[in-house]
Write an enzyme that holds these catalytic residues in place. Structure first.
Site, PDB file in Angstrom:
ATOM      1  N   ARG A 254      -9.567   6.892   4.091  1.00 56.47           N
ATOM      2  CA  ARG A 254      -8.913   5.841   3.308  1.00 56.47           C
ATOM      3  C   ARG A 254      -8.657   6.302   1.874  1.00 56.47           C
ATOM      4  O   ARG A 254      -7.604   6.030   1.310  1.00 56.47           O
ATOM      5  CB  ARG A 254      -9.764   4.568   3.290  1.00 56.47           C
ATOM      6  CG  ARG A 254      -9.739   3.810   4.604  1.00 56.47           C
ATOM      7  CD  ARG A 254      -9.931   2.315   4.405  1.00 56.47           C
ATOM      8  NE  ARG A 254     -11.204   1.983   3.795  1.00 56.47           N
ATOM      9  CZ  ARG A 254     -12.336   1.781   4.483  1.00 56.47           C
ATOM     10  NH1 ARG A 254     -12.337   1.878   5.793  1.00 56.47           N
ATOM     11  NH2 ARG A 254     -13.427   1.452   3.860  1.00 56.47           N
TER      12      ARG A 254
ATOM     13  N   ARG B 193       0.828  -1.208   0.000  1.00 52.82           N
ATOM     14  CA  ARG B 193       0.000   0.000   0.000  1.00 52.82           C
ATOM     15  C   ARG B 193       0.859   1.253   0.000  1.00 52.82           C
ATOM     16  O   ARG B 193       0.333   2.352  -0.147  1.00 52.82           O
ATOM     17  CB  ARG B 193      -0.861   0.004   1.256  1.00 52.82           C
ATOM     18  CG  ARG B 193      -2.338  -0.296   1.023  1.00 52.82           C
ATOM     19  CD  ARG B 193      -3.026  -0.171   2.349  1.00 52.82           C
ATOM     20  NE  ARG B 193      -4.463  -0.123   2.326  1.00 52.82           N
ATOM     21  CZ  ARG B 193      -5.277  -1.159   2.270  1.00 52.82           C
ATOM     22  NH1 ARG B 193      -4.786  -2.366   2.125  1.00 52.82           N
ATOM     23  NH2 ARG B 193      -6.570  -1.000   2.342  1.00 52.82           N
TER      24      ARG B 193
ATOM     25  N   ARG C 137     -19.588  -2.318   5.524  1.00 49.58           N
ATOM     26  CA  ARG C 137     -18.680  -2.955   6.479  1.00 49.58           C
ATOM     27  C   ARG C 137     -18.533  -2.063   7.703  1.00 49.58           C
ATOM     28  O   ARG C 137     -18.761  -0.853   7.612  1.00 49.58           O
ATOM     29  CB  ARG C 137     -17.320  -3.149   5.790  1.00 49.58           C
ATOM     30  CG  ARG C 137     -16.650  -4.454   6.086  1.00 49.58           C
ATOM     31  CD  ARG C 137     -15.503  -4.683   5.132  1.00 49.58           C
ATOM     32  NE  ARG C 137     -14.444  -3.677   5.263  1.00 49.58           N
ATOM     33  CZ  ARG C 137     -13.418  -3.584   4.430  1.00 49.58           C
ATOM     34  NH1 ARG C 137     -13.319  -4.400   3.405  1.00 49.58           N
ATOM     35  NH2 ARG C 137     -12.488  -2.667   4.616  1.00 49.58           N
TER      36      ARG C 137
HETATM   37  P1  AMP Z   1      -8.668  -3.628   3.051  1.00 56.11           P
HETATM   38  O1  AMP Z   1      -9.552  -4.795   3.291  1.00 56.11           O
HETATM   39  O2  AMP Z   1      -7.536  -3.934   2.113  1.00 56.11           O
HETATM   40  O3  AMP Z   1      -9.413  -2.387   2.658  1.00 56.11           O
HETATM   41  O4  AMP Z   1      -7.954  -3.286   4.454  1.00 56.11           O
HETATM   42  C1  AMP Z   1      -8.714  -2.887   5.593  1.00 56.11           C
HETATM   43  C2  AMP Z   1      -7.814  -2.125   6.549  1.00 56.11           C
HETATM   44  O5  AMP Z   1      -6.725  -2.968   6.976  1.00 56.11           O
HETATM   45  C3  AMP Z   1      -7.135  -0.893   5.953  1.00 56.11           C
HETATM   46  O6  AMP Z   1      -7.963   0.243   6.022  1.00 56.11           O
HETATM   47  C4  AMP Z   1      -5.896  -0.766   6.843  1.00 56.11           C
HETATM   48  O7  AMP Z   1      -6.215  -0.204   8.094  1.00 56.11           O
HETATM   49  C5  AMP Z   1      -5.512  -2.223   7.085  1.00 56.11           C
HETATM   50  N1  AMP Z   1      -4.552  -2.743   6.070  1.00 56.11           N
HETATM   51  C6  AMP Z   1      -4.762  -3.726   5.150  1.00 56.11           C
HETATM   52  N2  AMP Z   1      -3.674  -3.933   4.393  1.00 56.11           N
HETATM   53  C7  AMP Z   1      -2.740  -3.054   4.823  1.00 56.11           C
HETATM   54  C8  AMP Z   1      -1.406  -2.738   4.419  1.00 56.11           C
HETATM   55  N3  AMP Z   1      -0.801  -3.371   3.390  1.00 56.11           N
HETATM   56  N4  AMP Z   1      -0.756  -1.759   5.104  1.00 56.11           N
HETATM   57  C9  AMP Z   1      -1.339  -1.105   6.127  1.00 56.11           C
HETATM   58  N5  AMP Z   1      -2.586  -1.328   6.547  1.00 56.11           N
HETATM   59  C10 AMP Z   1      -3.294  -2.297   5.900  1.00 56.11           C
END
Ligand code: AMP
Length: 193
Positions: A144, A92, A133
């Site tokens: 985000r 990310r 969610r």
């Molecule tokens: P996602 O399902 O990919 O939208 O991830 C949900 C949340 O998990 C994000 O908003 C971050 O808080 C955390 N997260 C997931 N992947 C990462 C990553 N590679 N680096 C940092 N935080 C992450």
């Protein structure tokens, strides 16, 4: 066919989760979603889950060390070495991309493609509000998306410089987007298969 190692990119709400599952099935690789891994840790009430929960709820990013640790452990596992992987939600940041490169090098592996699903901000916001969610509050969504522009968008350049980037239009039916992704991956990774 050699195992594929891929990354899927796109702002939150672009449909990465759905498309990732289908792509992993299509190419026979492991789907590794760092968001799912963190949500599982939260549900299991582990130390990692406790630390990650408040960061996730506020729409922030969990620290690079933690994320790099989760990914490096998973990539070293036997099934990923044999079947390949589709990374969803990681890297990310450019720092995470550098770490990923180092992790893969240490395993004698390399990336084949980075697919980017392009969806306008308004449509992505609407889709997130509809999926409902627990971390999809208006404020967390805004944060985000802002973080995405600032930290994740520069990743597109990172992958493009390495000739790995393929961008597809994410507006359309799930089937239409899926077909675009499959063609994009096949053409980008053609020389490597
Ligand atoms: P996602 O399902 O990919 O939208 O991830 C949900 C949340 O998990 C994000 O908003 C971050 O808080 C955390 N997260 C997931 N992947 C990462 C990553 N590679 N680096 C940092 N935080 C992450």
């Amino acid at each position: 066919m050699a195992p594929l190692r891929m990354v899927i990119l796109g702002r939150q709400g672009a449909g990465k989760g759905t498309q990732s599952q289908r792509l992993a099935a299509e190419f026979g690789c492991v789907h590794l979603s760092t968001g799912d891994a963190l949500r599982a840790a939260v549900a299991a009430g582990t130390e990692l889950g406790r630390q990650a929960k408040s960061i996730m709820d506020s729409g922030g990013l969990v620290g690079d060390d933690v994320m790099n640790g989760i990914v490096s452990e998973r990539l070293a596992a036997g099934d990923v070495s044999v079947d390949g992987v589709l990374l969803d939600g990681y890297p990310r940041t450019v720092e995470q991309a550098d770490a990923l490169q180092a992790i893969l090098e240490s395993l004698g592996q390399s990336l084949d493609a980075a697919v980017n699903i392009e969806v306008p901000v308004e449509e992505a916001t609407q889709r997130m509000l509809e999926r409902g969610r627990s971390d999809d509050t208006g404020e967390a969504i805004r944060r985000r998306l802002q973080l995405y522009e600032r930290q994740t968008a520069p990743l597109l350049d990172w992958f493009d410089k390495r000739s790995l980037l393929v961008t597809v239009d994410g507006v359309g039916t799930p089937d239409e987007v899926f077909d675009r992704l499959v063609s994009g991956i096949e053409s980008t990774s053609a020389g490597r298969l």
